[in-house]
Design a protein around this motif. Structure first.
Motif, PDB file in Angstrom:
ATOM      1  N   GLN A 132       0.832  -1.208   0.000  1.00  0.00           N
ATOM      2  CA  GLN A 132       0.000   0.000   0.000  1.00  0.00           C
ATOM      3  C   GLN A 132       0.866   1.257   0.000  1.00  0.00           C
ATOM      4  N   LEU A 133       1.938   1.219   0.771  1.00  0.00           N
ATOM      5  CA  LEU A 133       2.839   2.376   0.814  1.00  0.00           C
ATOM      6  C   LEU A 133       3.487   2.619  -0.546  1.00  0.00           C
ATOM      7  N   LEU A 134       3.872   1.540  -1.227  1.00  0.00           N
ATOM      8  CA  LEU A 134       4.471   1.693  -2.559  1.00  0.00           C
ATOM      9  C   LEU A 134       3.458   2.248  -3.557  1.00  0.00           C
ATOM     10  N   GLU A 135       2.233   1.755  -3.503  1.00  0.00           N
ATOM     11  CA  GLU A 135       1.182   2.262  -4.386  1.00  0.00           C
ATOM     12  C   GLU A 135       0.918   3.746  -4.123  1.00  0.00           C
ATOM     13  N   LEU A 136       0.889   4.102  -2.863  1.00  0.00           N
ATOM     14  CA  LEU A 136       0.651   5.492  -2.483  1.00  0.00           C
ATOM     15  C   LEU A 136       1.784   6.394  -2.968  1.00  0.00           C
ATOM     16  N   GLN A 137       3.012   5.911  -2.818  1.00  0.00           N
ATOM     17  CA  GLN A 137       4.146   6.711  -3.267  1.00  0.00           C
ATOM     18  C   GLN A 137       4.144   6.854  -4.790  1.00  0.00           C
ATOM     19  N   LEU A 138       3.831   5.793  -5.490  1.00  0.00           N
ATOM     20  CA  LEU A 138       3.769   5.874  -6.948  1.00  0.00           C
ATOM     21  C   LEU A 138       2.680   6.850  -7.387  1.00  0.00           C
ATOM     22  N   ALA A 139       1.527   6.802  -6.740  1.00  0.00           N
ATOM     23  CA  ALA A 139       0.439   7.731  -7.067  1.00  0.00           C
ATOM     24  C   ALA A 139       0.857   9.177  -6.810  1.00  0.00           C
ATOM     25  N   THR A 140       1.561   9.403  -5.722  1.00  0.00           N
ATOM     26  CA  THR A 140       2.034  10.757  -5.399  1.00  0.00           C
ATOM     27  C   THR A 140       3.038  11.225  -6.448  1.00  0.00           C
ATOM     28  N   LEU A 141       3.925  10.339  -6.876  1.00  0.00           N
ATOM     29  CA  LEU A 141       4.918  10.699  -7.892  1.00  0.00           C
ATOM     30  C   LEU A 141       4.270  10.966  -9.253  1.00  0.00           C
ATOM     31  N   VAL A 142       3.237  10.229  -9.577  1.00  0.00           N
ATOM     32  CA  VAL A 142       2.507  10.485 -10.830  1.00  0.00           C
ATOM     33  C   VAL A 142       1.843  11.863 -10.754  1.00  0.00           C
ATOM     34  N   SER A 143       1.291  12.191  -9.597  1.00  0.00           N
ATOM     35  CA  SER A 143       0.698  13.529  -9.396  1.00  0.00           C
ATOM     36  C   SER A 143       1.766  14.607  -9.536  1.00  0.00           C
ATOM     37  N   LEU A 144       2.944  14.352  -8.984  1.00  0.00           N
ATOM     38  CA  LEU A 144       4.054  15.304  -9.088  1.00  0.00           C
ATOM     39  C   LEU A 144       4.468  15.484 -10.546  1.00  0.00           C
ATOM     40  N   SER A 145       4.519  14.396 -11.287  1.00  0.00           N
ATOM     41  CA  SER A 145       4.882  14.466 -12.703  1.00  0.00           C
ATOM     42  C   SER A 145       3.874  15.317 -13.480  1.00  0.00           C
ATOM     43  N   ARG A 146       2.592  15.113 -13.218  1.00  0.00           N
ATOM     44  CA  ARG A 146       1.554  15.926 -13.873  1.00  0.00           C
ATOM     45  C   ARG A 146       1.692  17.397 -13.502  1.00  0.00           C
ATOM     46  N   LEU A 147       1.947  17.645 -12.235  1.00  0.00           N
ATOM     47  CA  LEU A 147       2.092  19.016 -11.756  1.00  0.00           C
ATOM     48  C   LEU A 147       3.291  19.694 -12.424  1.00  0.00           C
ATOM     49  N   LEU A 148       4.383  18.953 -12.604  1.00  0.00           N
ATOM     50  CA  LEU A 148       5.565  19.510 -13.262  1.00  0.00           C
ATOM     51  C   LEU A 148       5.267  19.857 -14.721  1.00  0.00           C
ATOM     52  N   GLU A 149       4.441  19.056 -15.366  1.00  0.00           N
ATOM     53  CA  GLU A 149       4.024  19.371 -16.746  1.00  0.00           C
ATOM     54  C   GLU A 149       3.186  20.648 -16.760  1.00  0.00           C
ATOM     55  N   GLN A 150       2.309  20.805 -15.772  1.00  0.00           N
ATOM     56  CA  GLN A 150       1.510  22.037 -15.665  1.00  0.00           C
ATOM     57  C   GLN A 150       2.418  23.234 -15.411  1.00  0.00           C
ATOM     58  N   GLU A 151       3.437  23.021 -14.580  1.00  0.00           N
ATOM     59  CA  GLU A 151       4.388  24.099 -14.298  1.00  0.00           C
ATOM     60  C   GLU A 151       5.104  24.513 -15.578  1.00  0.00           C
ATOM     61  N   LYS A 152       5.496  23.542 -16.387  1.00  0.00           N
ATOM     62  CA  LYS A 152       6.172  23.847 -17.647  1.00  0.00           C
ATOM     63  C   LYS A 152       5.264  24.685 -18.549  1.00  0.00           C
ATOM     64  N   GLU A 153       3.989  24.307 -18.626  1.00  0.00           N
ATOM     65  CA  GLU A 153       3.033  25.073 -19.433  1.00  0.00           C
ATOM     66  C   GLU A 153       2.872  26.495 -18.897  1.00  0.00           C
ATOM     67  N   ALA A 154       2.841  26.641 -17.578  1.00  0.00           N
ATOM     68  CA  ALA A 154       2.712  27.968 -16.975  1.00  0.00           C
ATOM     69  C   ALA A 154       3.947  28.822 -17.251  1.00  0.00           C
ATOM     70  N   ILE A 155       5.113  28.196 -17.248  1.00  0.00           N
ATOM     71  CA  ILE A 155       6.356  28.925 -17.534  1.00  0.00           C
ATOM     72  C   ILE A 155       6.347  29.408 -18.979  1.00  0.00           C
ATOM     73  N   VAL A 156       5.957  28.526 -19.894  1.00  0.00           N
ATOM     74  CA  VAL A 156       5.911  28.887 -21.313  1.00  0.00           C
ATOM     75  C   VAL A 156       4.906  30.014 -21.542  1.00  0.00           C
ATOM     76  N   ALA A 157       3.760  29.936 -20.849  1.00  0.00           N
ATOM     77  CA  ALA A 157       2.722  30.964 -20.997  1.00  0.00           C
ATOM     78  C   ALA A 157       3.016  32.212 -20.164  1.00  0.00           C
ATOM     79  N   ARG A 158       4.070  32.158 -19.358  1.00  0.00           N
ATOM     80  CA  ARG A 158       4.487  33.272 -18.490  1.00  0.00           C
ATOM     81  C   ARG A 158       3.374  33.713 -17.546  1.00  0.00           C
TER      82      ARG A 158
END
Length: 142
Positions: A7-33
């Motif tokens: 369960q802990l591994l699943e939770l950590q993987l889910a959190t990391l997937v959320s982080l990856s999505r958030l980083l993609e959103q951050e990249k879009e925000a940087i490009v859009a300034r």
């Protein structure tokens, strides 16, 4: 009730997937300034990173942590987690470089504005000495 190592591994993987999505959103925000979005996403990113660190500590101190190397399914899950972490690091580095370039561009533009403003406020007197426009006419007493 304590969580299982799975369960802990699943939770950590889910959190990391959320982080990856958030980083993609951050990249879009940087490009859009979009400064407000960048600041908000940075706070969210920090919260997720802290969550990943807490989960990692829970996994490391779990009573059944030896299963991580003994169980092939768990070892595969660990590999997926490590791959996701590497991907997050890469995206974060790209975002950091983009932010640095944006900041450098901002400073260059700001310097150009200041130089331009300085040129508009400067003139020369009859002796050929440069004077600031703000000082012109300040000694008139009429």
């Amino acid at each position: 009730m304590s969580q299982t190592i799975e369960q802990l591994l699943e939770l950590q993987l889910a959190t990391l997937v959320s982080l990856s999505r958030l980083l993609e959103q951050e990249k879009e925000a940087i490009v859009a300034r979009k400064a407000a979005d960048i600041a908000r996403l940075a706070g969210d990113k920090l919260a997720l990173i802290n969550k990943v660190q807490q989960q990692d500590h829970q996994i490391a101190s779990h009573a059944h942590r030896q299963q991580l190397t003994e169980n092939p399914e768990l070892a595969e899950k660990i590999e997926t987690i490590q791959t996701t972490v590497s991907r997050c690091k890469e995206i974060n580095e790209v975002n950091g470089e983009a932010l640095q370039r944006a900041q450098l561009s901002f400073h260059k533009l700001n310097n150009l504005f200041q130089q331009s403003r300085g040129k508009q406020q400067m003139t020369y007197n009859s002796s050929g000495v440069a004077q600031n426009i703000r000082s012109l006419g300040t000694n008139i007493k009429a």
